[in-house]
Design an enzyme around this catalytic site. Structure first.
Site, PDB file in Angstrom:
ATOM      1  N   ARG A  19      18.954 -48.377 -28.150  1.00  8.30           N
ATOM      2  CA  ARG A  19      18.819 -46.999 -28.639  1.00  8.30           C
ATOM      3  C   ARG A  19      17.417 -46.781 -29.203  1.00  8.30           C
ATOM      4  O   ARG A  19      16.818 -45.719 -29.002  1.00  8.30           O
ATOM      5  CB  ARG A  19      19.860 -46.712 -29.732  1.00  8.30           C
ATOM      6  CG  ARG A  19      21.277 -46.659 -29.200  1.00  8.30           C
ATOM      7  CD  ARG A  19      22.215 -46.039 -30.235  1.00  8.30           C
ATOM      8  NE  ARG A  19      23.603 -46.189 -29.816  1.00  8.30           N
ATOM      9  CZ  ARG A  19      24.619 -45.505 -30.356  1.00  8.30           C
ATOM     10  NH1 ARG A  19      24.402 -44.648 -31.327  1.00  8.30           N
ATOM     11  NH2 ARG A  19      25.845 -45.688 -29.934  1.00  8.30           N
ATOM     12  N   LYS A  66      35.696 -51.479 -40.425  1.00  2.45           N
ATOM     13  CA  LYS A  66      35.302 -50.219 -39.775  1.00  2.45           C
ATOM     14  C   LYS A  66      33.853 -50.316 -39.292  1.00  2.45           C
ATOM     15  O   LYS A  66      33.513 -49.839 -38.205  1.00  2.45           O
ATOM     16  CB  LYS A  66      35.471 -49.055 -40.755  1.00  2.45           C
ATOM     17  CG  LYS A  66      34.890 -47.719 -40.287  1.00  2.45           C
ATOM     18  CD  LYS A  66      35.582 -47.225 -39.023  1.00  2.45           C
ATOM     19  CE  LYS A  66      35.296 -45.794 -38.625  1.00  2.45           C
ATOM     20  NZ  LYS A  66      34.006 -45.237 -38.754  1.00  2.45           N
ATOM     21  N   ALA A  69      36.313 -30.805 -45.263  1.00  3.71           N
ATOM     22  CA  ALA A  69      35.606 -30.687 -43.985  1.00  3.71           C
ATOM     23  C   ALA A  69      36.671 -30.935 -42.897  1.00  3.71           C
ATOM     24  O   ALA A  69      37.849 -31.134 -43.211  1.00  3.71           O
ATOM     25  CB  ALA A  69      34.466 -31.686 -43.917  1.00  3.71           C
ATOM     26  N   GLU A 117      31.622 -50.455 -30.887  1.00  5.04           N
ATOM     27  CA  GLU A 117      31.547 -49.184 -30.156  1.00  5.04           C
ATOM     28  C   GLU A 117      30.139 -49.007 -29.552  1.00  5.04           C
ATOM     29  O   GLU A 117      30.006 -48.622 -28.382  1.00  5.04           O
ATOM     30  CB  GLU A 117      31.881 -48.065 -31.148  1.00  5.04           C
ATOM     31  CG  GLU A 117      31.787 -46.663 -30.625  1.00  5.04           C
ATOM     32  CD  GLU A 117      32.061 -45.663 -31.760  1.00  5.04           C
ATOM     33  OE1 GLU A 117      33.062 -45.819 -32.491  1.00  5.04           O
ATOM     34  OE2 GLU A 117      31.258 -44.728 -31.928  1.00  5.04           O
ATOM     35  N   HIS A 168      33.824 -52.323 -36.197  1.00  8.23           N
ATOM     36  CA  HIS A 168      34.375 -51.445 -35.157  1.00  8.23           C
ATOM     37  C   HIS A 168      33.260 -50.570 -34.573  1.00  8.23           C
ATOM     38  O   HIS A 168      33.099 -50.455 -33.360  1.00  8.23           O
ATOM     39  CB  HIS A 168      35.491 -50.578 -35.747  1.00  8.23           C
ATOM     40  CG  HIS A 168      35.831 -49.363 -34.934  1.00  8.23           C
ATOM     41  ND1 HIS A 168      35.034 -48.230 -34.930  1.00  8.23           N
ATOM     42  CD2 HIS A 168      36.852 -49.094 -34.090  1.00  8.23           C
ATOM     43  CE1 HIS A 168      35.564 -47.325 -34.114  1.00  8.23           C
ATOM     44  NE2 HIS A 168      36.664 -47.827 -33.600  1.00  8.23           N
ATOM     45  N   ASN A 169      32.473 -49.973 -35.452  1.00  9.75           N
ATOM     46  CA  ASN A 169      31.402 -49.081 -34.971  1.00  9.75           C
ATOM     47  C   ASN A 169      30.336 -49.861 -34.212  1.00  9.75           C
ATOM     48  O   ASN A 169      29.800 -49.373 -33.218  1.00  9.75           O
ATOM     49  CB  ASN A 169      30.762 -48.340 -36.141  1.00  9.75           C
ATOM     50  CG  ASN A 169      31.630 -47.195 -36.620  1.00  9.75           C
ATOM     51  OD1 ASN A 169      32.851 -47.268 -36.529  1.00  9.75           O
ATOM     52  ND2 ASN A 169      31.033 -46.147 -37.116  1.00  9.75           N
ATOM     53  N   ASN A 223      38.710 -28.945 -52.898  1.00  9.58           N
ATOM     54  CA  ASN A 223      37.339 -29.028 -52.383  1.00  9.58           C
ATOM     55  C   ASN A 223      36.381 -28.460 -53.414  1.00  9.58           C
ATOM     56  O   ASN A 223      36.740 -27.537 -54.155  1.00  9.58           O
ATOM     57  CB  ASN A 223      37.231 -28.218 -51.078  1.00  9.58           C
ATOM     58  CG  ASN A 223      35.952 -28.518 -50.338  1.00  9.58           C
ATOM     59  OD1 ASN A 223      35.750 -29.631 -49.871  1.00  9.58           O
ATOM     60  ND2 ASN A 223      35.071 -27.536 -50.252  1.00  9.58           N
TER      61      ASN A 223
HETATM   62  P1  2AM Z   1      31.679 -28.659 -49.927  1.00  8.31           P
HETATM   63  O1  2AM Z   1      32.568 -27.942 -48.962  1.00  8.31           O
HETATM   64  O2  2AM Z   1      31.799 -28.099 -51.318  1.00  8.31           O
HETATM   65  O3  2AM Z   1      30.231 -28.774 -49.468  1.00  8.31           O
HETATM   66  C1  2AM Z   1      31.756 -32.973 -46.338  1.00  8.31           C
HETATM   67  O4  2AM Z   1      30.441 -32.617 -46.613  1.00  8.31           O
HETATM   68  C2  2AM Z   1      32.653 -32.715 -47.521  1.00  8.31           C
HETATM   69  O5  2AM Z   1      32.126 -33.394 -48.668  1.00  8.31           O
HETATM   70  C3  2AM Z   1      32.784 -31.259 -47.907  1.00  8.31           C
HETATM   71  O6  2AM Z   1      34.127 -31.037 -48.213  1.00  8.31           O
HETATM   72  C4  2AM Z   1      31.887 -31.154 -49.127  1.00  8.31           C
HETATM   73  O7  2AM Z   1      32.242 -30.160 -50.047  1.00  8.31           O
HETATM   74  C5  2AM Z   1      32.102 -32.487 -49.765  1.00  8.31           C
HETATM   75  N1  2AM Z   1      31.049 -32.881 -50.691  1.00  8.31           N
HETATM   76  C6  2AM Z   1      29.768 -33.152 -50.411  1.00  8.31           C
HETATM   77  N2  2AM Z   1      29.104 -33.509 -51.512  1.00  8.31           N
HETATM   78  C7  2AM Z   1      29.990 -33.437 -52.540  1.00  8.31           C
HETATM   79  C8  2AM Z   1      29.924 -33.668 -53.943  1.00  8.31           C
HETATM   80  N3  2AM Z   1      28.773 -34.088 -54.511  1.00  8.31           N
HETATM   81  N4  2AM Z   1      31.046 -33.501 -54.683  1.00  8.31           N
HETATM   82  C9  2AM Z   1      32.187 -33.089 -54.090  1.00  8.31           C
HETATM   83  N5  2AM Z   1      32.332 -32.857 -52.769  1.00  8.31           N
HETATM   84  C10 2AM Z   1      31.233 -33.018 -52.020  1.00  8.31           C
END
Ligand code: 2AM
Length: 489
Positions: free
Chosen positions: A286, A182, A11, A189, A185-186, A32
């Site tokens: 919020r 982290k 992503a 924020e 931190h949030n 990926n």
């Molecule tokens: P993708 O492109 O195959 O959906 C953000 O969503 C990132 O997490 C993306 O790169 C997504 O891959 C990955 N992602 C989400 N669920 C996943 C899973 N169960 N196994 C591997 N990658 C995952």
């Protein structure tokens, strides 16, 4: 060709971190779940750089130098566990798995323990700074197996943001400490954003300032003690006009969203019994904003004071007071945040690096500010500082800001403008500096209705009120003398 570093999850954050690492001379292997993203990345953004792709997890692992460093930037939660389960059988003892996602720290604690059984070093790292940060220098907050640190230090500190020449990345502490920091931190924020919103609301509704005028105030504040990323973007947002020449911000629905990290901080503060009131109020503000329909109804039937035209007599003084209110409240919020971190260290048995935490937040991330340089300095002078408010710089700053802080809140309260974060900060300050609070009466009430017992002030001890003992008094003359054993004070 073998890679220094492998990253799964292409992503935007993942892609940008890979490009950042490649720019710093590292060879990175990218993988990926959806293969087309790897192919697209290699053919476009990654072209001509020291970035290689993998066609399967096995292929990915085989392309990494030992000890293997695998960073996961996938959706937090079950996908992280699923991926770890797939990778572990392919790894060897001493290999490193780094989770750079927005994981909740108890999950990182669990993963750290589970992977330890397999001899795999787990690092849970906070990553902050959004897409831009990931590409050109994020704030990185790694924690977990300390043995992993020498192997990843160079990569992490090379790609991280720099502040006055120092990397905004240091080892945080064991287990889930990186994700914990982290999370705080949030939470901070959330607090910073709410404080800025209250200042804007007061200028708009009490002072009758236009958005352009408020933008100019923020521009000026951004040159002083409040110099920060969030004040800077607020300045720009307030002068951003829609196509019709009117401020865009005024057209945005006033219902805030949240992804939950502020809530996690507030829940953890309650669990640890720490008065992190400002972050709590920021989360609740919020929640209140989200009740738009109820607020519309209430606005028609629940009256408050009218704001007179001359509510603000001296505009410059009003703005200066507000600057002090924002500054003092912000000091309280960070003091509370560090109180929480200190308590977490004690409760979870973590040794945390306070000066490094402040330094990591100094640059690259959303709460980056000049102010954090002072906090870094305070903790460098005194790493075990009991509270930020005991540091001379911050004690002096709050003392100086106090008059403007009180005046701003009093004015807003008089004319019915809500200031949950400003007010809770001041209440905390007044409570913290009170040697005596009304909890004596509270303890009496608890003992009266529930025999929960109380302790006596040492200087008031007597034969019937012995010091250092849990005392129960028969307040009513009936009901017996048995004290409660379930709820000790
Ligand atoms: P993708 O492109 O195959 O959906 C953000 O969503 C990132 O997490 C993306 O790169 C997504 O891959 C990955 N992602 C989400 N669920 C996943 C899973 N169960 N196994 C591997 N990658 C995952």
């Amino acid at each position: 060709m073998s890679a220094d570093f492998g990253l799964i999850g292409l992503a935007v954050m993942g892609q940008n971190l890979i490009l950042n690492a490649a720019d710093h001379g590292f060879t990175v292997c990218a993988y990926n779940r959806t293969q087309s993203k790897v192919d697209h990345f290699l053919a476009n953004e990654a072209k001509g750089k020291s970035i290689i792709g993998a066609t399967s997890i096995e292929d990915f692992i085989s392309k990494l130098k030992r000890p293997r460093k695998v960073m996961l930037l996938v959706k937090a939660g079950a996908p992280v566990d699923a991926l770890i389960n797939k990778i572990v059988p392919l790894l060897e003892k001493g290999d490193i798995i780094i989770d750079g996602g927005n994981s909740h720290f108890p999950d990182s604690n669990r993963r750290y323990e589970e992977l330890k059984k397999h001899g795999i070093l787990f690092v849970g790292s906070g990553v902050s700074g959004g897409e831009e940060g990931a590409r050109y220098g994020p704030s990185l907050m790694p924690g977990g197996s300390e043995e992993a640190w020498p192997h990843i230090k160079n990569i992490f500190q090379s790609i991280s943001a720099k502040s006055d020449g120092e990397p905004c990345c240091e080892w945080v502490g064991p287990a889930g400490a990186g994700h914990y920091v982290k999370m705080v931190h949030n939470g901070i924020e959330y607090g910073d954003m709410q404080l800025i919103c209250e200042a804007y609301d007061i200028m708009k509704r009490l002072g009758g300032f236009t958005d352009k005028e408020i933008s100019e105030v923020f521009a000026k504040w951004n040159k002083g003690v409040l110099d920060s990323f969030l004040v800077e973007i607020t300045r720009d947002i307030l002068k951003f006009d829609d196509v019709d020449g009117k401020p865009l911000v005024e057209k945005i629905m006033d219902t805030a969203g949240q992804k939950g990290t502020g809530k996690w901080t507030a829940i953890n503060a309650l669990d640890l019994g720490m008065p992190v009131t400002l972050i709590g109020e920021a989360v609740f503000a919020r929640c209140l904003s989200a009740l738009k329909n109820e607020r519309i109804r209430a606005s028609k039937v629940l009256p408050g004071p009218e704001v007179p035209k001359d509510a603000v007599k001296d505009r410059q003084q009003f703005v200066d007071d507000l600057e002090q209110a924002l500054y003092a409240s912000k000091i309280i919020s960070y003091a509370q945040g560090f109180m929480l971190i200190r308590e977490a260290a004690a409760t979870y048995g973590w040794k945390l690096n306070n000066p490094a935490i402040a330094l990591m937040w100094r640059g690259g991330c959303i709460i980056r500010s000049v102010f954090l340089a002072q906090i870094t300095k305070a903790y460098r002078q005194e790493p075990d500082l009991e509270n930020l408010l005991f540091n001379k710089f911050f004690a002096d700053a709050v003392t100086k800001a106090q008059s403007g802080w009180r005046k701003s809140i009093a004015l807003a309260t008089t004319y019915g403008i809500p200031t949950p974060a400003f007010s809770t900060a001041l209440s905390f300050y007044d409570g913290y500096r009170s040697e005596r609070l009304p909890a004596n009466l509270l303890q009496a009430q608890r003992d009266y209705f529930g025999a929960h017992t109380f302790r006596v002030l040492p200087e008031c001890a007597s034969d019937n009120l012995p010091v250092d003992k849990d005392i129960h008094i028969n307040w009513t003359g009936h009901g017996g003398n048995v004290s409660s054993s379930t709820y000790q004070a």
